[in-house]
Motif scaffolding. Structure first.
Motif, short mmCIF file in Angstrom:
data_model
loop_
_atom_site.label_atom_id
_atom_site.label_comp_id
_atom_site.label_asym_id
_atom_site.label_seq_id
_atom_site.Cartn_x
_atom_site.Cartn_y
_atom_site.Cartn_z
N PRO A 54 -8.32 39.39 133.96
CA PRO A 54 -8.93 38.18 133.30
C PRO A 54 -8.13 38.05 132.10
N LEU A 55 -7.43 38.89 131.03
CA LEU A 55 -7.16 38.35 130.08
C LEU A 55 -5.14 38.65 130.09
N HIS A 56 -4.70 38.96 131.91
CA HIS A 56 -3.22 38.90 131.76
C HIS A 56 -3.39 37.41 132.43
N ARG A 57 -2.12 36.84 131.26
CA ARG A 57 -2.65 35.07 131.33
C ARG A 57 -1.26 34.44 132.14
N LEU A 58 -1.52 33.19 132.44
CA LEU A 58 0.33 33.05 133.14
C LEU A 58 0.70 32.65 131.44
N ASN A 59 2.47 32.86 131.33
CA ASN A 59 2.74 32.12 130.15
C ASN A 59 3.74 30.64 130.56
N GLY A 198 7.97 44.42 126.07
CA GLY A 198 8.04 43.18 126.05
C GLY A 198 6.11 42.64 127.39
N LEU A 199 6.18 41.14 127.58
CA LEU A 199 5.16 41.05 128.17
C LEU A 199 4.53 41.96 128.75
N THR A 200 4.95 42.94 129.72
CA THR A 200 4.20 43.88 130.96
C THR A 200 3.58 44.94 130.04
N ALA A 201 4.19 45.38 128.40
CA ALA A 201 3.35 45.96 127.94
C ALA A 201 2.52 45.18 127.18
N PHE A 228 7.00 36.00 120.98
CA PHE A 228 6.78 35.41 120.32
C PHE A 228 5.31 34.43 121.33
N ALA A 229 4.55 34.19 120.62
CA ALA A 229 3.35 33.19 121.13
C ALA A 229 3.83 31.78 121.47
N VAL A 318 -3.70 34.84 123.60
CA VAL A 318 -3.79 36.08 123.87
C VAL A 318 -2.46 37.34 122.75
N GLY A 319 -1.35 35.64 122.26
CA GLY A 319 -0.41 36.13 120.63
C GLY A 319 -1.72 36.28 119.51
N ALA A 320 -2.71 35.67 119.73
CA ALA A 320 -3.73 35.88 118.40
C ALA A 320 -4.37 36.86 118.37
#
Ligand SMILES: Cc1cc2nc3c(=O)[nH]c(=O)nc-3n(C[C@H](O)[C@H](O)[C@H](O)COP(=O)(O)OP(=O)(O)OC[C@H]3O[C@@H](n4cnc5c(N)ncnc54)[C@H](O)[C@@H]3O)c2cc1C
Length: 458
Positions: A54-59, A198-201, A228-229, A318-320
Motif C-alpha cells: 500500500p506504500l506504492h501509490r498512484l502518481n 527515480g520512482l521505481t527506486a 519532486f513531490a 510519499v514525498g514527505a
C-alpha cells in the motif's frame, strides 16, 4: 448459417489493454468477440499495478483516473464506495487501481453482452501476428494455439526492466524490485543499494525501509536526481493556462527559455512551478513533434532525467516520507556510476564512481536494479516484437525507442504502409508522441481506436 462474430484480439492485458477492451466493449456493435490475451494471466496489472504494497501509490490523483472520459468520476465513485472518506485529490495505492480496472471491465462486459459484444480472457504469450486469409490476422500463441482476428490491438506496454551489465552475475542482486524476494526483510543493520533514483527506486526504498526498520538504503544514479513531490491539494486553486509557443522550428534551448518564462509568469500570478509544468501536458505531443530529430535525441541524452523528475512526481505524503528517510540518514542518494560489484562476506562491495572524487565503496547485503525499462526496440528480446520486425510488418520509429505508427495508431510496416488491422497503443508509440504511457494518454488512445473500429464495416 449465422455469420461468425467479428473478433478483435487485444494483446496485453495491463492497464492499456484493459482500457482498450473497455472502450471496445462500449463502442463496437454486436456480434463481436473481444479477446484479451495476457502473458501473466492477470488483467489490469502490468508492472505498475501488480504491487500489493500500500506504500506504492498512484502518481495521479483519483479524480483524473477514470477508465473512460464519458464517466470522469468513475474511479472516484468506485473508491468512495469502498472508503467514504476518499477525495478526488487523494493518491491511492496502485493495487486499488488494478482492482478498479478489473471491476470497470466486468461492468462494461455486462452492459455489452446485451448488444452481443462479448469478452474472453486468455492467459498466454502472443509470439507472432501474421497475415491471414481474407485480410484477417492470425495471432499465434507460445503454446502453439492460433486465434484468427479481424483486428488486433497491440498493448504490449513498457517491456521487461533493464539493468546495467555491471550487475550481470553479481551475487545478492535482483533484476528489479518486482523480482521475487527483492523487497523481503534484510538482515539487521544492513544496507540495500538501489541502482537508480527515480520512482521505481522510491517504491523500493519505501518497501525496504518499512520491512527492515533499521536498514539503510543507498540509491545511486548518474544524476542523483530524485522525483519532486506533488503539492498537497489546494482547494479552489485554478490550473495554470498553457503558454503560447512561437511558430516555426523549435529547439531545446528555445523550449527551455520559454518554459522558464512561463514558470516565472505562473509564479507571479500566485502559482507554483508545478502548475506551469502541468499546464503543458496537452501540448507535449505537439511540442515533441516540432523538435527536429537531433533535438529529440539531445533531450533523451541530456534532458530527460531533469524533465522526468518534474513531470512524474510522487504523491505529497510519499514525498514527505522520502524527505524524512533522507533527514534520518536512512536513505542516501549518490550521483555516480556503479563501476564494479564484488562478493564480500555476507553481501557485496559496490564500487561507486563519483565525479571528481575517489570511488566510494558501499557494502550492501542486497542490490536492486531500479533502472527502468529497455528502450531500444530493435534489441528487444520479446518474441512478438522480434517477429514483427523480422517480417517487416513493423519498423522502429526514427529514435528507435518504439514502433512507427500512423497518426491514428495503425502499425506502419517497413515500406511505410499502415496495417489495416493492427493497431498500437501505449509505450510503443512514445518515440512519436512522447507522452504515451500514463493512464490519461492510454485512455485517449483506447477511445480513438474503439471509435475507429466501431465505425468500420464488418
Ligand atoms: C512502477 C510504475 C508505476 C506507475 N505509476 C503510474 C501512475 O501512478 N499513474 C499513471 O498514469 N501511470 C503510471 N505508470 C505508467 C504505466 O506505465 C501505465 O499507467 C500503465 O501501467 C501502462 O500500461 P500498459 O498496459 O501500457 O503497459 P504494461 O503495464 O507494461 O502492461 C503490458 C501488459 O502486456 C503484457 N504483454 C506484453 N507482451 C505480451 C505478449 N506478447 N503476449 C501477451 N501479453 C503480453 C504484459 O505481461 C503486461 O501485463 C507507472 C509505471 C510504472 C512502471
Amino acid at each position: 448459417m449465422t455469420p461468425a462474430p467479428r473478433r478483435i484480439v487485444v494483446v496485453g492485458g495491463g492497464a492499456g489493454g484493459v482500457l482498450v477492451a473497455i472502450a471496445l466493449l462500449r463502442a463496437v456493435p454486436g456480434p463481436t468477440e473481444v479477446v484479451v490475451v495476457e502473458r501473466t494471466g492477470q488483467l489490469g496489472e502490468g508492472v505498475a499495478y501488480s504491487t500489493r504494497d500500500p506504500l506504492h501509490r498512484l502518481n495521479v490523483p483519483a479524480a483524473k483516473l477514470a477508465a473512460t472520459l464519458d464517466e470522469p468520476d468513475d474511479f472516484l465513485a468506485w473508491a468512495r464506495a469502498r472508503e467514504a472518506s476518499v477525495t478526488g485529490g487523494d493518491f491511492l495505492p496502485r493495487a486499488d487501481y488494478g482492482a478498479y480496472l478489473r471491476d470497470a471491465l466486468r461492468r462494461a462486459t455486462e452492459v455489452a453482452g446485451v448488444r452481443g459484444v462479448t469478452l474472453q480472457h486468455r492467459a498466454g504469450a502472443v509470439v507472432a501476428v501474421l497475415p491471414g486469409a481474407d485480410g484477417r490476422e492470425r495471432v499465434a500463441l507460445e503454446d502453439g494455439a492460433e486465434v484468427e482476428a479481424d483486428d488486433v490491438v497491440l498493448a504490449l506496454g513498457i517491456g521487461p526492466p533493464t539493468r546495467p551489465s555491471v550487475l550481470d552475475g553479481a551475487p545478492h542482486t535482483f533484476a528489479s524490485p518486482w523480482s521475487p524476494g527483492a523487497l523481503e526483510p534484510l538482515p539487521p543493520g544492513s544496507t540495500c543499494l538501489l541502482v537508480g533514483s527515480g520512482l521505481t527506486a522510491i517504491d523500493a526504498a519505501l518497501s525496504v525501509t518499512a520491512a527492515s526498520p533499521d536498514a539503510r538504503v543507498v540509491a545511486v544514479s548518474r544524476t542523483g536526481l530524485v522525483p519532486f513531490a506533488h503539492l498537497p491539494p489546494r482547494p479552489g486553486h485554478a490550473p495554470a493556462e498553457p503558454p503560447t509557443w512561437p511558430d516555426g522550428p523549435l529547439d531545446l534551448d528555445v523550449l527551455a527559455a520559454a518554459l522558464r518564462a512561463h514558470v516565472a509568469a505562473v509564479r507571479a500570478a500566485g502559482g507554483d512551478w508545478r502548475d506551469a509544468v502541468d499546464s503543458l501536458r496537452p501540448q507535449l505531443t505537439g511540442l515533441w513533434q516540432r523538435l527536429p530529430l537531433d533535438e529529440q535525441r539531445r533531450f533523451l541524452r541530456d534532458g530527460v532525467r531533469w524533465w522526468d523528475v518534474r513531470r512524474h512526481r510522487m504523491a505529497p505524503d510519499v514525498g514527505a516520507r522520502v524527505e524524512a528517510l533522507r533527514a534520518d540518514g536512512r536513505l542516501t542518494v549518490l550521483a555516480g556510476r556503479i563501476a564494479d560489484v564484488r562478493a564480500a562476506g555476507d553481501g557485496v562491495d559496490v564500487i561507486v564512481g563519483v565525479a571528481d572524487d575517489d570511488p566510494q565503496v558501499v557494502h550492501a547485503a542486497r542490490v536492486i536494479a531500479c533502472t527502468g525499462f529497455g528502450s531500444d526496440v530493435a534489441a528487444s528480446a520479446d518474441p512478438l516484437l522480434r517477429s514483427l520486425l523480422a517480417a517487416r510488418r513493423a519498423t522502429p520509429d526514427a529514435l528507435g525507442i518504439g514502433l512507427r505508427t500512423s497518426d491514428d495508431g495503425a502499425l506502419v510496416d517497413a515500406e511505410g504502409v499502415p496495417a489495416a488491422g493492427v493497431h498500437v497503443l501505449g509505450a510503443l508509440r512514445r518515440g512519436e508522441l512522447w507522452e504515451s504511457t500514463a493512464v490519461p494518454e492510454l485512455r485517449a488512445q483506447a477511445a480513438a481506436i474503439a471509435t475507429r473500429l466501431a465505425a468500420r464495416p464488418d
